[in-house]
Design an enzyme around this catalytic site. Structure first.
Site, PDB file in Angstrom:
ATOM      1  N   GLU A  94      10.463 -12.294   0.158  1.00 48.91           N
ATOM      2  CA  GLU A  94      11.701 -11.041   0.920  1.00 48.91           C
ATOM      3  C   GLU A  94      11.372  -9.796   1.860  1.00 48.91           C
ATOM      4  O   GLU A  94      11.958  -8.878   2.445  1.00 48.91           O
ATOM      5  CB  GLU A  94      13.234 -11.286   0.051  1.00 48.91           C
TER       6      GLU A  94
ATOM      7  N   THR B 195       7.590  -7.697   2.592  1.00 49.02           N
ATOM      8  CA  THR B 195       7.119  -6.751   2.235  1.00 49.02           C
ATOM      9  C   THR B 195       6.772  -5.484   2.860  1.00 49.02           C
ATOM     10  O   THR B 195       7.968  -5.207   3.038  1.00 49.02           O
ATOM     11  CB  THR B 195       5.483  -6.435   2.572  1.00 49.02           C
TER      12      THR B 195
END
Length: 383
Positions: A363, A365
């Site tokens: 979701e 980095t």
């Protein structure tokens, strides 16, 4: 915890904490070994209203606020991070996206069974050549009368094997860049919708992660989510909420590692005394507690901003960035405190350590979060 909870929030927190310790924790270590999907946990969570927490009651949800949701999610993650990631994607991205962008018919058809836990939802954005850069995705949808024909492959999809439906982003107009991306709801069992290989992973082993393959997959035009060309916006909005969920998962795992460490140092003896007496260990515990508290307040700040209806993109990224990096430091400290025992499967620390590693990756980095945060500070959208 400095954040003042309402009576209802405290009730939800207490209820989920008890359920997590008494039910979810029991098979967590076994599931990590067998990779068994936690459907029994999810069914019981649905009965408690945890699979549609922020969905209004008219669609079968609990109508809870985001603060209550992250409290519940962190408690599930405390006992089983694999169960928590399924809960997070299902609630934060799938249910919320359909609630915000779905038609009345889509809410009736999809949202109600999702909120009731009869369906488990997945979200498919990543592709083999499109990870942090979603604009480089190649999956397409071509209009064909009252249908769209989908072709392409999605990769690293949480619950890809065990979901009943998935929100898929595709290119409907390659010439329009991000405005040429659309989102569709695709139901399991649709012809041309194939579940690919299941990944062998370092952590979150009881949560399946798979490829999803679409070969001339014919989808009714009524299954488009939002308008054509709104897929990128839908995905980014969903990820804003999802990132608060990642912070909650990180805090849950960090608290589990912290509590285990505190209990261990009170029992472990070396050099004729409990290791809790050694200053070096005490400072490690103090640092762990400080980082967990800071992450918790950032999580609450983002969740409260969302509940107030404010723009919370930057707050969500800050919470996700700090909490996900924090849990990796805390679990590493916990493993160091346990010494050789922490490196064995006899104790849960090595599972916490493995589960935590992905939080800085999925979701968005840590590097992407820094881009989002700096863009919002500098108001520079060109990066």
């Amino acid at each position: 915890m400095l954040y003042k909870l309402t009576e209802e929030q405290n009730m939800i927190w207490t209820m989920v904490r008890d359920f997590s310790r008494e039910v979810v924790a029991v098979k967590a270590a076994e599931r990590d070994k067998t990779k068994e999907f936690p459907i029994d946990n999810l069914n019981q969570m649905a009965e408690l209203g945890l699979m549609g927490m922020m969905v209004p009651p008219e669609y079968g949800g609990s109508g809870s606020d985001t603060v209550s949701y992250v409290l519940a999610l962190s408690e599930i993650a405390y006992s089983c991070a694999s169960t928590a990631v399924v809960m997070s994607v299902h609630n934060s991205i799938v249910c919320e996206s359909i609630l915000k962008y779905g038609t009345d018919e889509q809410k009736e058809k999809f949202l109600k069974p999702l909120a009731a836990g009869k369906y488990i939802g997945a979200f498919a954005l990543t592709e083999p050549q499109a990870g942090s850069d979603p604009l480089s995705q190649n999956m397409t949808a071509v209009k064909d009368g009252d249908y769209y024909i989908l072709n392409g492959t999605k990769r690293f999809i949480t619950t890809g094997e065990n979901c009943e439906l998935v929100i898929v982003t595709v290119k409907t107009d390659k010439s329009q860049k991000h405005k040429g991306i659309s989102a569709f709801v695709v139901e399991k069992g649709t012809s041309g919708f194939i579940v690919g290989r299941r990944e062998e992973k370092l952590g979150l082993c009881a949560s399946d992660t798979t490829d999803l393959i679409f070969e001339d997959c014919k989808i009714p035009a009524s299954n488009i989510l939002g308008a054509e060309g709104e897929g990128f916006k839908i995905a980014m909005t969903g990820l804003d909420g999802g990132r608060i969920g990642i912070a909650a998962q990180s805090i849950g795992v960090a608290n589990a590692a912290f509590d285990a460490s505190v209990n261990y140092i009170k029992e472990r003896e070396q050099f004729g005394q409990k290791i809790s007496k050694f200053q070096g260990i005490r400072w490690m515990i103090a640092d762990m507690a400080t980082e967990i508290e800071a992450a918790t307040q950032l999580m609450f700040s983002a969740a409260a901003a969302k509940d107030r209806g404010e723009k919370y993109t930057m707050q969500a990224s800050i919470a996700k960035l700090f909490a996900s990096e924090m849990v990796n430091r805390v679990t590493a400290c916990a493993l160091q405190i346990y010494g050789g025992y922490g490196f064995t499967k006899e104790y849960p620390i090595e599972r916490f350590y493995r589960d935590a590693r992905v939080f800085t990756i999925y979701e968005g980095t840590s590097e992407i979060q820094r881009i989002v945060i700096s863009n919002n500070i500098l108001q520079d959208k060109r990066v």
